[in-house]
Enzyme design. Sequence first.
Site, short mmCIF file in Angstrom:
data_model
loop_
_atom_site.label_atom_id
_atom_site.label_comp_id
_atom_site.label_asym_id
_atom_site.label_seq_id
_atom_site.Cartn_x
_atom_site.Cartn_y
_atom_site.Cartn_z
N ARG A 51 1.26 -1.03 -0.21
CA ARG A 51 0.15 0.16 -0.02
C ARG A 51 0.97 1.14 -0.16
O ARG A 51 -0.04 2.35 -0.58
CB ARG A 51 -1.03 0.03 1.32
CG ARG A 51 -1.77 -0.40 0.77
CD ARG A 51 -2.24 -1.38 2.62
NE ARG A 51 -1.17 -2.19 2.86
CZ ARG A 51 -1.27 -3.25 2.22
NH1 ARG A 51 -2.41 -3.97 1.45
NH2 ARG A 51 -0.32 -4.13 2.57
N THR A 52 1.56 1.62 0.77
CA THR A 52 2.22 2.53 1.12
C THR A 52 3.25 2.82 -0.19
O THR A 52 2.94 4.28 -0.74
CB THR A 52 3.18 2.44 2.51
OG1 THR A 52 2.81 2.56 3.53
CG2 THR A 52 4.10 4.12 2.82
N ARG A 101 11.58 3.99 3.42
CA ARG A 101 11.38 2.69 4.30
C ARG A 101 12.15 2.30 4.67
O ARG A 101 13.08 1.60 3.97
CB ARG A 101 10.00 2.09 3.99
CG ARG A 101 9.74 0.75 5.15
CD ARG A 101 7.98 0.03 4.26
NE ARG A 101 7.06 0.59 5.27
CZ ARG A 101 6.20 0.64 4.89
NH1 ARG A 101 5.66 -0.83 4.28
NH2 ARG A 101 4.33 1.16 5.22
N HIS A 129 4.88 5.78 11.41
CA HIS A 129 4.75 5.43 10.32
C HIS A 129 3.60 6.64 9.88
O HIS A 129 2.67 6.54 9.72
CB HIS A 129 4.23 4.15 10.20
CG HIS A 129 4.22 3.58 9.00
ND1 HIS A 129 3.85 4.57 7.38
CD2 HIS A 129 2.67 2.68 8.43
CE1 HIS A 129 3.43 4.22 6.60
NE2 HIS A 129 2.78 2.17 6.65
#
Length: 305
Positions: A51-52, A101, A129
């Site tokens: 997703r990210t 990330r 996050h």
Amino acid sequence: MNTRSLVSISDLSKQEIIHLLDVASKFDHNPNQRLLEGKVVATLFFEPSTRTRLSFETAANRLGARVIGFSDASTSSQAKGETLKDTIMMVSNYADLIVMRHPLEGAARYASEISPVPIINAGDGANQHPTQTMLDLYTIRQTQGKLEDLNITMVGDLKYGRTVHSLLEAMQFFNPTFNFVACKELQMPEQYKQFCRERGLAYTETTDFGPDIINKTDILYMTRVQRERFSDLMEYERVKNVYTLTASMLQGAKPTMRVLHPLPRVTEIAQDVDDTPWAYYFEQARNGLYARQALICRALDIQVP
Ligand code: CP
């Protein structure tokens, strides 16, 4: 640190959070705005993501930017021993913004201190996050019509769960009542409970997950027990299936209650919950696109009409 970087949700004031949610709402109505023509966004993912990474890349593409980067650090020169510092210095030669990330807590902070271009933290270990938090806040406001005075239940891995840590910090501005539901191995760390006490934020803590908690909840925030955070896999095996939300557990829930989850899920939400009116985690993930469009524009100092 580049003032346009976003490393922790605490980098944002209440006013900035509200403004960003309003900008995200504009993108919700019209996500295709070519505001970033000529810009390059780098996505450096030293840890897996669906997703990210994809929502950041979609956000950049829908804004007219170009995207470079890697989704698997083993294909980068880190595999040859290149340091994080050198990687950041190299990529900042090519890109206007770095979305990153990394498994190490503090890696994004470090990157932001050495990088000439803004850094957006897309998750650093068990720490923070913040971009997930922005989409969580957007979703909470979308479903509840407000952010203030909500009863928020967090369930699962509250020890290593960076999404709950960031969300807890962001909610300090909105007078929440928290219920922390976790087995004793995965309870909310003391530093976050102290954070609540110092700010007068109400919280309860329990190992029991049932109607007493669910029926008074406005936002039921489920989390995955993260195998990748355990050094002792025997401990992971002991705790991985402690809590599973099923549709039958929701029968007494408020009609306005919504189940959120940062995803991916494993066993903590049964598939039969998906078909109930309380499930909202797929819509929540869609909101990541709009929230991240707003955050990219903030990082690049782009005004959104
Ligand atoms: N919520 C979240 O961070 O999902 P990914 O790990 O798939 O990016």
